[in-house]
Design an enzyme around this catalytic site. Sequence first.
Site, mmCIF file in Angstrom:
data_model
loop_
_atom_site.group_PDB
_atom_site.id
_atom_site.type_symbol
_atom_site.label_atom_id
_atom_site.label_comp_id
_atom_site.label_asym_id
_atom_site.label_seq_id
_atom_site.Cartn_x
_atom_site.Cartn_y
_atom_site.Cartn_z
ATOM 1 N N ARG A 1 -14.003 -1.161 43.069
ATOM 2 C CA ARG A 1 -14.409 -0.554 44.341
ATOM 3 C C ARG A 1 -13.764 -1.290 45.515
ATOM 4 O O ARG A 1 -13.266 -0.659 46.468
ATOM 5 C CB ARG A 1 -15.921 -0.585 44.486
ATOM 6 C CG ARG A 1 -16.669 0.347 43.551
ATOM 7 C CD ARG A 1 -18.179 0.201 43.702
ATOM 8 N NE ARG A 1 -18.638 0.702 44.994
ATOM 9 C CZ ARG A 1 -19.897 0.596 45.422
ATOM 10 N NH1 ARG A 1 -20.800 -0.001 44.666
ATOM 11 N NH2 ARG A 1 -20.243 1.066 46.584
ATOM 12 N N GLU B 1 6.745 -19.042 1.987
ATOM 13 C CA GLU B 1 5.935 -19.770 2.967
ATOM 14 C C GLU B 1 6.131 -21.264 2.730
ATOM 15 O O GLU B 1 5.913 -21.761 1.624
ATOM 16 C CB GLU B 1 4.457 -19.412 2.829
ATOM 17 C CG GLU B 1 3.488 -20.306 3.594
ATOM 18 C CD GLU B 1 3.809 -20.427 5.066
ATOM 19 O OE1 GLU B 1 3.781 -21.551 5.587
ATOM 20 O OE2 GLU B 1 4.101 -19.385 5.714
ATOM 21 N N ARG C 1 0.828 -1.207 0.000
ATOM 22 C CA ARG C 1 0.000 0.000 0.000
ATOM 23 C C ARG C 1 0.861 1.255 0.000
ATOM 24 O O ARG C 1 0.474 2.287 -0.566
ATOM 25 C CB ARG C 1 -0.910 0.012 1.227
ATOM 26 C CG ARG C 1 -1.953 -1.096 1.266
ATOM 27 C CD ARG C 1 -2.892 -0.930 2.452
ATOM 28 N NE ARG C 1 -3.642 -2.147 2.693
ATOM 29 C CZ ARG C 1 -3.355 -3.041 3.634
ATOM 30 N NH1 ARG C 1 -2.331 -2.830 4.460
ATOM 31 N NH2 ARG C 1 -4.081 -4.127 3.774
ATOM 32 N N TYR D 1 -25.089 0.582 30.872
ATOM 33 C CA TYR D 1 -25.918 -0.237 31.755
ATOM 34 C C TYR D 1 -27.331 -0.369 31.194
ATOM 35 O O TYR D 1 -27.952 0.612 30.768
ATOM 36 C CB TYR D 1 -26.019 0.369 33.158
ATOM 37 C CG TYR D 1 -27.196 -0.197 33.928
ATOM 38 C CD1 TYR D 1 -27.185 -1.532 34.358
ATOM 39 C CD2 TYR D 1 -28.336 0.573 34.167
ATOM 40 C CE1 TYR D 1 -28.278 -2.071 35.023
ATOM 41 C CE2 TYR D 1 -29.444 0.034 34.835
ATOM 42 C CZ TYR D 1 -29.409 -1.286 35.257
ATOM 43 O OH TYR D 1 -30.485 -1.835 35.902
ATOM 44 N N CYS E 1 -5.651 -19.133 15.444
ATOM 45 C CA CYS E 1 -6.480 -19.134 16.652
ATOM 46 C C CYS E 1 -7.804 -19.866 16.428
ATOM 47 O O CYS E 1 -8.441 -20.318 17.384
ATOM 48 C CB CYS E 1 -6.770 -17.704 17.101
ATOM 49 S SG CYS E 1 -5.294 -16.752 17.527
#
Length: 465
Positions: free
Chosen positions: A454, A43, A30, A438, A53
């Site tokens: 917390r 390769e 590119r 939420y 994966c």
Amino acid sequence: MSSGARRDRERLVVIGGDAAGMSAASQARRMKGPEELEIVAFERGHFSSYSACGIPYWVGGSVPDRERLIARSPDEHRARGIDLRMRTEVTGIDVDGGRVRARDLATGEESWTAYDKLVIATGATPVRPALPGIELPGVHGVQTLDDGQALIDSLERAGGRRAVVVGAGYIGVEMAEALINHGFEVTVVNRGKEPMSTLDPDMGRKVHTAMEGLGITMVNETDVTAVLAGEDGRVRAVRAGDREFPADVVVLGIGVRPETTLARDAGLPLGASGGLLTDLGMRVRGHRNIWAGGDCVEVLNLVSGQQQHVALGTHANKHGQVIGANAGGGYATFPGVVGTAVSKVCDLEIARTGLREKDALRAGMRFHAVTIESTSRAGYYPGASSMTVKMLAEVRTGKLLGVQIVGREGAAKRVDVAAVALTAGMTVEQMTALDLGYAPPFSPVWDPVLVAARKAAAAVRAHHV
């Protein structure tokens, strides 16, 4: 035979045709067209640009066919002006001469190819311990599409339905699920105290319990000492400790190591794990025209400040983008990682980011560790499931050091909030004020990650009273 004659344009040579290598080649293309930059990639396998994966999910049947895992074929790369040579293995790097030696695996013919710029993206290789019988038919590592196909073929040929997985890291637990999906009786032999050594043992115990609930037999704190052959010459059992576990198929899930044989032989710098050492631009240290990326490199952990080997496709693709930009004449950097990873075994989701307790201790940090139980949705909303969140905070500053999450649907991706907080260097006190989304179908009023924050912030404040 040599292709090192005088050239009118620069040549970029890429070793490795998967995520890092072909991302680098594509990004460099590119940046510069074929008239300015020639790109040659080698390769040794049959496939390019695929998702390693995804292999456990293909083996297990969640992904119906191999082609779904291939992002871009060799012909597609060639159509974009990249000379991708498949089934061609690079056997040597001549750094001083600026060339690589490659062998055509079909013909055996070897030739030298000169380069102006070189990218090393040789990936990783499954760990295969030096045990009697480790090379028997029916024993499989799983790293490439070729490995995945060999395992599927072996499952179809197996005379029985018993499988042993050696190791209980990400690969081990994912392959255990894949084998369960195939109807095999699965035993996982693990030398660690609990599965998933990327978690602290108390969190790994939750994975252990869930795996046994799925019918998987867990054998922890046990080393495999031999793989035993049957009369047909194939694997028949695994010996571990003083026991034998019958096996028609064995899968090695011990982990991977950087594949840096070429780099080592060429005298390039390697780290403690054997991975190549690079700078922020992914240049190999001390070499202006050589880059490396993907599973063959070490990266900086932004939390501990230490180098480590992390074999993940997300990083490999980012490395490739950075390398391609720099090799193409631009500028880009890869600052490091915080160690985020997610996995699953059947419906159990597993996530971690940042440091475990032993990582923090190794880095000389003092910390508070807190653990909370919460739910994925408002408790009254249908489908709410439990999850456990563990959080580490630095004693003096309250800085977030790490998060681990184990739970059902909706648990794993919550780790991304913690990954962002780690990257930003947030304290747990600052995290408690995060404006997270939420609604009852998605979260309790206090998201589980914020509940943990917390509790960690309270521990930090109590320490300073």
